[in-house]
Design a protein around this motif. Structure first.
Motif, mmCIF file in Angstrom:
data_model
loop_
_atom_site.group_PDB
_atom_site.id
_atom_site.type_symbol
_atom_site.label_atom_id
_atom_site.label_comp_id
_atom_site.label_asym_id
_atom_site.label_seq_id
_atom_site.Cartn_x
_atom_site.Cartn_y
_atom_site.Cartn_z
ATOM 1 N N HIS A 94 61.614 24.823 -114.513
ATOM 2 C CA HIS A 94 62.944 24.617 -113.954
ATOM 3 C C HIS A 94 63.035 23.177 -113.471
ATOM 4 O O HIS A 94 62.122 22.675 -112.823
ATOM 5 N N TYR A 95 64.116 22.520 -113.802
ATOM 6 C CA TYR A 95 64.321 21.135 -113.419
ATOM 7 C C TYR A 95 65.481 21.047 -112.439
ATOM 8 O O TYR A 95 66.500 21.694 -112.624
ATOM 9 N N VAL A 96 65.300 20.219 -111.442
ATOM 10 C CA VAL A 96 66.332 20.018 -110.433
ATOM 11 C C VAL A 96 66.516 18.518 -110.238
ATOM 12 O O VAL A 96 65.542 17.789 -110.071
ATOM 13 N N GLU A 97 67.745 18.074 -110.297
ATOM 14 C CA GLU A 97 68.034 16.672 -110.008
ATOM 15 C C GLU A 97 68.590 16.578 -108.595
ATOM 16 O O GLU A 97 69.537 17.270 -108.242
ATOM 17 N N LEU A 98 67.970 15.726 -107.793
ATOM 18 C CA LEU A 98 68.371 15.570 -106.400
ATOM 19 C C LEU A 98 68.672 14.114 -106.113
ATOM 20 O O LEU A 98 67.974 13.223 -106.605
ATOM 21 N N ASN A 99 69.682 13.880 -105.289
ATOM 22 C CA ASN A 99 69.913 12.511 -104.834
ATOM 23 C C ASN A 99 68.998 12.254 -103.634
ATOM 24 O O ASN A 99 68.232 13.116 -103.224
ATOM 25 N N ARG A 100 69.081 11.057 -103.077
ATOM 26 C CA ARG A 100 68.168 10.681 -101.992
ATOM 27 C C ARG A 100 68.292 11.592 -100.776
ATOM 28 O O ARG A 100 67.286 11.997 -100.183
ATOM 29 N N GLN A 101 69.514 11.948 -100.409
ATOM 30 C CA GLN A 101 69.721 12.800 -99.243
ATOM 31 C C GLN A 101 69.183 14.208 -99.511
ATOM 32 O O GLN A 101 68.519 14.795 -98.645
ATOM 33 N N GLU A 102 69.444 14.753 -100.679
ATOM 34 C CA GLU A 102 68.956 16.095 -101.015
ATOM 35 C C GLU A 102 67.428 16.126 -101.068
ATOM 36 O O GLU A 102 66.805 17.080 -100.611
ATOM 37 N N ARG A 103 66.833 15.056 -101.605
ATOM 38 C CA ARG A 103 65.368 14.977 -101.653
ATOM 39 C C ARG A 103 64.799 14.934 -100.243
ATOM 40 O O ARG A 103 63.800 15.592 -99.930
ATOM 41 N N ARG A 104 65.454 14.169 -99.351
ATOM 42 C CA ARG A 104 65.000 14.079 -97.959
ATOM 43 C C ARG A 104 65.079 15.436 -97.275
ATOM 44 O O ARG A 104 64.149 15.857 -96.577
ATOM 45 N N LEU A 105 66.191 16.155 -97.495
ATOM 46 C CA LEU A 105 66.343 17.488 -96.896
ATOM 47 C C LEU A 105 65.300 18.460 -97.435
ATOM 48 O O LEU A 105 64.749 19.274 -96.687
ATOM 49 N N VAL A 156 52.489 24.278 -101.039
ATOM 50 C CA VAL A 156 53.502 23.427 -100.412
ATOM 51 C C VAL A 156 53.107 21.964 -100.551
ATOM 52 O O VAL A 156 53.955 21.115 -100.832
ATOM 53 N N ASP A 157 51.821 21.671 -100.399
ATOM 54 C CA ASP A 157 51.347 20.292 -100.535
ATOM 55 C C ASP A 157 51.626 19.762 -101.941
ATOM 56 O O ASP A 157 52.040 18.620 -102.112
ATOM 57 N N GLU A 158 51.384 20.580 -102.959
ATOM 58 C CA GLU A 158 51.653 20.171 -104.336
ATOM 59 C C GLU A 158 53.133 19.887 -104.558
ATOM 60 O O GLU A 158 53.500 18.913 -105.215
ATOM 61 N N LEU A 159 53.993 20.721 -104.006
ATOM 62 C CA LEU A 159 55.435 20.495 -104.133
ATOM 63 C C LEU A 159 55.869 19.219 -103.424
ATOM 64 O O LEU A 159 56.698 18.469 -103.935
ATOM 65 N N LYS A 160 55.294 18.975 -102.246
ATOM 66 C CA LYS A 160 55.640 17.759 -101.509
ATOM 67 C C LYS A 160 55.240 16.518 -102.286
ATOM 68 O O LYS A 160 55.998 15.555 -102.359
ATOM 69 N N ILE A 161 54.060 16.530 -102.869
ATOM 70 C CA ILE A 161 53.595 15.377 -103.651
ATOM 71 C C ILE A 161 54.501 15.165 -104.851
ATOM 72 O O ILE A 161 54.920 14.045 -105.143
ATOM 73 N N ALA A 162 54.835 16.242 -105.554
ATOM 74 C CA ALA A 162 55.695 16.131 -106.728
ATOM 75 C C ALA A 162 57.075 15.614 -106.352
ATOM 76 O O ALA A 162 57.620 14.737 -107.013
ATOM 77 N N ALA A 163 57.638 16.118 -105.278
ATOM 78 C CA ALA A 163 58.982 15.712 -104.871
ATOM 79 C C ALA A 163 58.991 14.276 -104.343
ATOM 80 O O ALA A 163 59.948 13.545 -104.560
ATOM 81 N N ALA A 164 57.928 13.866 -103.679
ATOM 82 C CA ALA A 164 57.891 12.534 -103.090
ATOM 83 C C ALA A 164 57.636 11.446 -104.123
ATOM 84 O O ALA A 164 58.057 10.306 -103.940
ATOM 85 N N THR A 165 56.983 11.785 -105.222
ATOM 86 C CA THR A 165 56.620 10.761 -106.194
ATOM 87 C C THR A 165 57.625 10.612 -107.323
ATOM 88 O O THR A 165 57.473 9.732 -108.154
#
Length: 55
Positions: free
Chosen positions: A5-16, A38-47
């Motif tokens: 599943h792919y999700v496109e987020l803008n900067r504010q949505e990524r921060r939230l 959760v750590d894996e998701l955070k790394i993926a979302a942050a990078t």
């Protein structure tokens, strides 16, 4: 076979999303549970940069 599943987020949505993951991670730590997923998701979302996606 797992579906991706792919999700496109803008900067504010990524921060939230990252803030929500941090809160959830803190609750898991307080309960003495593992935070690996959760750590894996955070790394993926942050990078992820602007046009790249998480897969």
């Amino acid at each position: 076979m797992k579906r991706k599943h792919y999700v496109e987020l803008n900067r504010q949505e990524r921060r939230l999303a990252l803030n929500g993951l941090n809160r959830f991670r803190n609750k898991l730590i307080a309960a003495g549970r593992y935070t690996d997923a959760v750590d894996e998701l955070k790394i993926a979302a942050a990078t992820v940069s602007g046009s790249r996606r998480i897969g």
